[in-house]
Design a protein around this motif. Structure first.
Motif, PDB file in Angstrom:
ATOM      1  N   LEU A  31      -8.849 -39.685  91.239  1.00 43.67           N
ATOM      2  CA  LEU A  31      -8.964 -38.731  92.344  1.00 43.67           C
ATOM      3  C   LEU A  31      -7.895 -37.654  92.241  1.00 43.67           C
ATOM      4  N   GLU A  32      -6.704 -38.025  91.778  1.00 48.83           N
ATOM      5  CA  GLU A  32      -5.623 -37.050  91.638  1.00 48.83           C
ATOM      6  C   GLU A  32      -6.014 -35.958  90.640  1.00 48.83           C
ATOM      7  N   LEU A  33      -6.548 -36.371  89.483  1.00 46.54           N
ATOM      8  CA  LEU A  33      -6.927 -35.403  88.463  1.00 46.54           C
ATOM      9  C   LEU A  33      -7.985 -34.449  88.986  1.00 46.54           C
ATOM     10  N   ARG A  34      -9.013 -34.974  89.645  1.00 49.44           N
ATOM     11  CA  ARG A  34     -10.069 -34.103  90.157  1.00 49.44           C
ATOM     12  C   ARG A  34      -9.531 -33.128  91.204  1.00 49.44           C
ATOM     13  N   THR A  35      -8.670 -33.623  92.115  1.00 50.74           N
ATOM     14  CA  THR A  35      -8.147 -32.764  93.165  1.00 50.74           C
ATOM     15  C   THR A  35      -7.262 -31.672  92.590  1.00 50.74           C
ATOM     16  N   VAL A  36      -6.323 -32.057  91.709  1.00 46.44           N
ATOM     17  CA  VAL A  36      -5.420 -31.071  91.126  1.00 46.44           C
ATOM     18  C   VAL A  36      -6.196 -30.071  90.270  1.00 46.44           C
ATOM     19  N   ALA A  37      -7.131 -30.566  89.453  1.00 47.08           N
ATOM     20  CA  ALA A  37      -7.904 -29.671  88.590  1.00 47.08           C
ATOM     21  C   ALA A  37      -8.728 -28.691  89.413  1.00 47.08           C
ATOM     22  N   LEU A  38      -9.387 -29.177  90.468  1.00 55.48           N
ATOM     23  CA  LEU A  38     -10.193 -28.297  91.307  1.00 55.48           C
ATOM     24  C   LEU A  38      -9.315 -27.268  91.996  1.00 55.48           C
ATOM     25  N   THR A  39      -8.143 -27.698  92.505  1.00 56.42           N
ATOM     26  CA  THR A  39      -7.250 -26.761  93.174  1.00 56.42           C
ATOM     27  C   THR A  39      -6.734 -25.704  92.209  1.00 56.42           C
ATOM     28  N   VAL A  40      -6.334 -26.126  91.006  1.00 54.50           N
ATOM     29  CA  VAL A  40      -5.819 -25.184  90.015  1.00 54.50           C
ATOM     30  C   VAL A  40      -6.902 -24.195  89.594  1.00 54.50           C
ATOM     31  N   VAL A  41      -8.119 -24.673  89.390  1.00 59.50           N
ATOM     32  CA  VAL A  41      -9.202 -23.769  88.989  1.00 59.50           C
ATOM     33  C   VAL A  41      -9.485 -22.742  90.082  1.00 59.50           C
ATOM     34  N   LEU A  42      -9.609 -23.218  91.327  1.00 59.63           N
ATOM     35  CA  LEU A  42      -9.871 -22.281  92.427  1.00 59.63           C
ATOM     36  C   LEU A  42      -8.709 -21.313  92.620  1.00 59.63           C
ATOM     37  N   ALA A  43      -7.461 -21.837  92.526  1.00 61.52           N
ATOM     38  CA  ALA A  43      -6.299 -20.951  92.650  1.00 61.52           C
ATOM     39  C   ALA A  43      -6.267 -19.945  91.512  1.00 61.52           C
ATOM     40  N   GLY A  44      -6.605 -20.384  90.289  1.00 58.84           N
ATOM     41  CA  GLY A  44      -6.650 -19.464  89.160  1.00 58.84           C
ATOM     42  C   GLY A  44      -7.689 -18.377  89.338  1.00 58.84           C
ATOM     43  N   VAL A  45      -8.871 -18.756  89.828  1.00 57.88           N
ATOM     44  CA  VAL A  45      -9.911 -17.748  90.073  1.00 57.88           C
ATOM     45  C   VAL A  45      -9.455 -16.763  91.138  1.00 57.88           C
ATOM     46  N   GLY A  46      -8.875 -17.296  92.225  1.00 56.50           N
ATOM     47  CA  GLY A  46      -8.398 -16.403  93.284  1.00 56.50           C
ATOM     48  C   GLY A  46      -7.288 -15.494  92.812  1.00 56.50           C
ATOM     49  N   ALA A  47      -6.312 -16.053  92.070  1.00 56.66           N
ATOM     50  CA  ALA A  47      -5.216 -15.230  91.564  1.00 56.66           C
ATOM     51  C   ALA A  47      -5.722 -14.183  90.575  1.00 56.66           C
ATOM     52  N   SER A  48      -6.715 -14.542  89.753  1.00 54.21           N
ATOM     53  CA  SER A  48      -7.276 -13.570  88.805  1.00 54.21           C
ATOM     54  C   SER A  48      -7.956 -12.415  89.532  1.00 54.21           C
ATOM     55  N   ILE A  49      -8.706 -12.730  90.574  1.00 56.31           N
ATOM     56  CA  ILE A  49      -9.385 -11.672  91.334  1.00 56.31           C
ATOM     57  C   ILE A  49      -8.367 -10.763  91.997  1.00 56.31           C
ATOM     58  N   ILE A  50      -7.328 -11.352  92.605  1.00 56.82           N
ATOM     59  CA  ILE A  50      -6.306 -10.544  93.277  1.00 56.82           C
ATOM     60  C   ILE A  50      -5.548  -9.697  92.266  1.00 56.82           C
ATOM     61  N   ALA A  51      -5.148 -10.310  91.123  1.00 54.70           N
ATOM     62  CA  ALA A  51      -4.420  -9.556  90.101  1.00 54.70           C
ATOM     63  C   ALA A  51      -5.266  -8.426  89.531  1.00 54.70           C
ATOM     64  N   ALA A  52      -6.562  -8.691  89.308  1.00 62.11           N
ATOM     65  CA  ALA A  52      -7.438  -7.630  88.800  1.00 62.11           C
ATOM     66  C   ALA A  52      -7.570  -6.492  89.803  1.00 62.11           C
ATOM     67  N   SER A  53      -7.708  -6.820  91.075  1.00 61.65           N
ATOM     68  CA  SER A  53      -7.821  -5.788  92.106  1.00 61.65           C
ATOM     69  C   SER A  53      -6.552  -4.950  92.173  1.00 61.65           C
ATOM     70  N   ILE A  54      -5.383  -5.626  92.154  1.00 63.97           N
ATOM     71  CA  ILE A  54      -4.115  -4.896  92.201  1.00 63.97           C
ATOM     72  C   ILE A  54      -3.955  -4.021  90.971  1.00 63.97           C
ATOM     73  N   SER A  55      -4.338  -4.548  89.790  1.00 62.33           N
ATOM     74  CA  SER A  55      -4.218  -3.787  88.551  1.00 62.33           C
ATOM     75  C   SER A  55      -5.089  -2.537  88.591  1.00 62.33           C
ATOM     76  N   VAL A  56      -6.318  -2.689  89.050  1.00 65.15           N
ATOM     77  CA  VAL A  56      -7.215  -1.530  89.141  1.00 65.15           C
ATOM     78  C   VAL A  56      -6.662  -0.506  90.123  1.00 65.15           C
ATOM     79  N   SER A  57      -6.152  -0.977  91.256  1.00 66.99           N
ATOM     80  CA  SER A  57      -5.601  -0.066  92.260  1.00 66.99           C
ATOM     81  C   SER A  57      -4.375   0.672  91.729  1.00 66.99           C
ATOM     82  N   ILE A  58      -3.457  -0.075  91.057  1.00 69.15           N
ATOM     83  CA  ILE A  58      -2.262   0.559  90.508  1.00 69.15           C
ATOM     84  C   ILE A  58      -2.643   1.559  89.418  1.00 69.15           C
ATOM     85  N   GLY A  59      -3.588   1.162  88.553  1.00 65.98           N
ATOM     86  CA  GLY A  59      -4.016   2.072  87.492  1.00 65.98           C
ATOM     87  C   GLY A  59      -4.608   3.362  88.047  1.00 65.98           C
ATOM     88  N   ALA A  60      -5.452   3.248  89.080  1.00 67.34           N
ATOM     89  CA  ALA A  60      -6.052   4.450  89.672  1.00 67.34           C
ATOM     90  C   ALA A  60      -4.996   5.330  90.319  1.00 67.34           C
TER      91      ALA A  60
END
Length: 561
Positions: A31-60
């Motif tokens: 259960l620990e592996l599934r919980t940590v893996a799911l949290t890390v994947v979702l956090a990674g997706v969220g951080a990637s979306i936020i970083a991409a948005s900030i990067s596009v905004s800064i670039g523009a």
């Protein structure tokens, strides 16, 4: 002979499959592996979306800022150059030297008014299609990229006199790569020389470097954030799952028979409440199990004591009954009939008492095997000879099919004979006068006997209970062989005592098949099964690689236990 080079891909694929199976098992069980893996994947997706948005905004924003700066510098440079040409004293009679001097002065002033970090490239080109008395030479910086001045840009600059024309371009860097840039075009009016076009090319490599630095910072920050979230999640999950794991381990120990195991109770939170509730439930279960065990022990002792105590009066009744039964010819018909009933019931009572004593010995664990080496087929033939007269009375024909089994095997002959008699007697009882088939087979590790009748059969629910004590599928059925309801229960215990088993297949209207499988040597592991449970003439039989494998019942009338 198989080449190692050819066998290597198969071995590698097997290792990959085994590794994948182990990984899947870890994933399902942790259960620990599934919980940590799911949290890390979702956090990674969220951080990637936020970083991409900030990067596009800064670039523009960075591009817009540099474009506005370039436009402002280009406009200032154009006005400065135009003022130089406008303040000249050149007339129609001015010589070419003066015009060239004005051009050089304007070029120097433009280069001095721009502040591009990568340097500004300049070009002054004559607008095509003019006829004037004087001209000045087209000039350009040594590193000016002529390819960025496209016909479309020149046409736009020539038609929009007095305004700036901007165009994004790609420049070649000193390292051989490419860098972004902006080309700006405007017009200059040179006295006596006509209209000229001013082109300024600005290098935006500094803006690109700034954007790359921001992107690297965002990427490193996102990765660090995801790792931090994973560590925090792991710590929290350990804190929460730890008590749950302890409860699971404790419950497994209790299920294994360690009834005294308990969960440590600490704190006042919900986990502590769970521990107290679990311990209370375990205490209640332990008390209940202890009471049931004591009740079972008393019941077994009662059955054993009663069975032993009944033997003395039963012996007296048997002697008296035999005397009356031998003299029944001198009695009246009703008295003779009563004497016969008494004799029959005393026989049944003796059989029931013997079965009860045997069951009590099994429950007390006081049963020992009397081993001897026998030929299995000979035992089957003796049993068939004993029951053949009864089978002929019911109309059943008994066929023996001996695939093998002529090798000696080590068994308790009395108990195996009792198993076979129970199975054969039941087959005659429920065979409806149809043929009965007995199969005998063996292999190096096991021996087997199968008894198949083609009578009434059983449903799946009946087959599940066929080995229960005192249970009968149809209590109202008229029996030709006296029974106590303990025969199959004792037979299963006898088979288990040898380290074997009894399996049954049955279908309503098609009969039943009981298969007894024993290891060839008592104490040996039962790893093979010479005879299948499902009969060969079953219309729904499914061919499989394992001879023991049976098909799961596909309706309630098909039982395979």
């Amino acid at each position: 002979m198989t080449s190692p080079r050819l066998a290597l891909p198969g071995a590698r694929s097997r290792r990959l499959v085994a590794g994948g199976q182990r990984l899947a098992h870890v994933w399902r069980s942790s259960l620990e592996l599934r919980t940590v893996a799911l949290t890390v994947v979702l956090a990674g997706v969220g951080a990637s979306i936020i970083a991409a948005s900030i990067s596009v905004s800064i670039g523009a924003n960075l591009y817009d800022q540099r474009r506005d700066q370039v436009q402002s510098e280009s406009l200032r440079a154009t006005l400065l150059a135009q003022n130089i040409f406008d303040s000249a004293t050149a007339t129609e009679d001015a010589d070419q030297v003066e015009l060239d001097s004005l051009q050089n002065e304007a070029q120097s002033a433009i280069l001095g008014s721009t502040s591009s970090p990568g340097g500004t490239r300049i070009a002054i080109l004559r607008t095509p299609g003019q006829t004037t008395a004087r001209t000045i030479q087209n000039i350009a910086s040594p590193d000016f990229p002529a390819s960025v001045v496209t016909p479309e840009l020149r046409e736009q600059v020539a038609s929009d006199t007095g305004s700036l024309a901007l165009q994004p371009v790609s420049l070649t860097s000193g390292s051989g790569g490419t860098a972004p840039g902006i080309a700006v075009g405007s017009t200059l009016q040179v006295p006596t020389a006509g209209q000229y076009e001013l082109y300024l090319v600005y290098d935006l490599a500094d803006a690109e470097a700034t954007l790359a630095l921001m992107q690297r910072t965002l990427a490193i920050g996102s990765i660090a954030l995801v790792v931090l979230i994973g560590v925090i999640t792991y710590a929290v999950v350990r804190l929460v799952v730890g008590p749950v794991r302890l409860a699971a381990e404790t419950s497994q120990k209790i299920a294994a028979g360690h009834l005294e195991e308990r969960i440590p109770e600490k704190g006042e939170d919900v986990v502590a409440t769970l521990g107290r509730s679990f311990n209370g439930m375990a205490d209640a279960m332990q008390r209940q199990i202890s009471q049931l065990a004591e009740l079972s022990r008393l019941q077994q002792r009662f059955v054993s004591d009663v069975s032993h105590e009944l033997r003395t009066p039963l012996t007296t009744i048997r002697l008296a009954g035999d005397v009356l039964y031998d003299q029944r010819g001198a009695f009246t018909p009703s008295a003779a009939r009563t004497t016969e009933l008494l004799h029959t019931q005393v026989d049944r009572f003796e059989l029931l008492l013997a079965d009860l004593l045997e069951i009590s010995r099994f429950d007390a664990g006081a049963v020992e095997l009397e081993l001897e080496r026998i030929v299995l087929v000979r035992l089957v033939e003796d049993g068939v000879a004993e029951y053949e007269p009864l089978a002929l009375e019911t109309g059943s024909r008994i066929d023996i099919v001996a695939h093998g089994g002529y090798f000696e095997t080590e068994v308790d002959a009395r108990r195996l004979r009792r198993i076979f008699r129970n199975l054969l007697g039941n087959a005659i009882e429920h065979g409806e006068g149809r043929p009965i088939t007995i199969e005998v087979d063996s292999d190096p590790d096991a021996v087997a006997i199968a008894v198949r009748d083609r009578g009434v059969g059983m449903t799946a629910a009946d087959a599940e209970r066929v080995f229960d004590r005192f249970w009968r599928a149809d209590p109202s059925r008229r029996r030709t062989i006296g029974g106590t309801g303990l025969g199959l229960a004792i037979s299963r215990e006898d088979a288990a005592l040898h380290g074997g088993r009894i399996d049954v297949w049955s279908r309503v209207g098609e009969g039943s098949r009981f298969v007894v499988t024993l290891p060839r040597t008592v104490g040996g592991a039962l790893t093979t099964h010479p005879l299948p449970v499902r009969p060969a003439d079953d219309p729904d039989d499914v061919v499989s690689g394992e001879p023991w494998a049976g098909t799961v019942p596909d309706d309630e009338d098909d039982a395979h236990v």
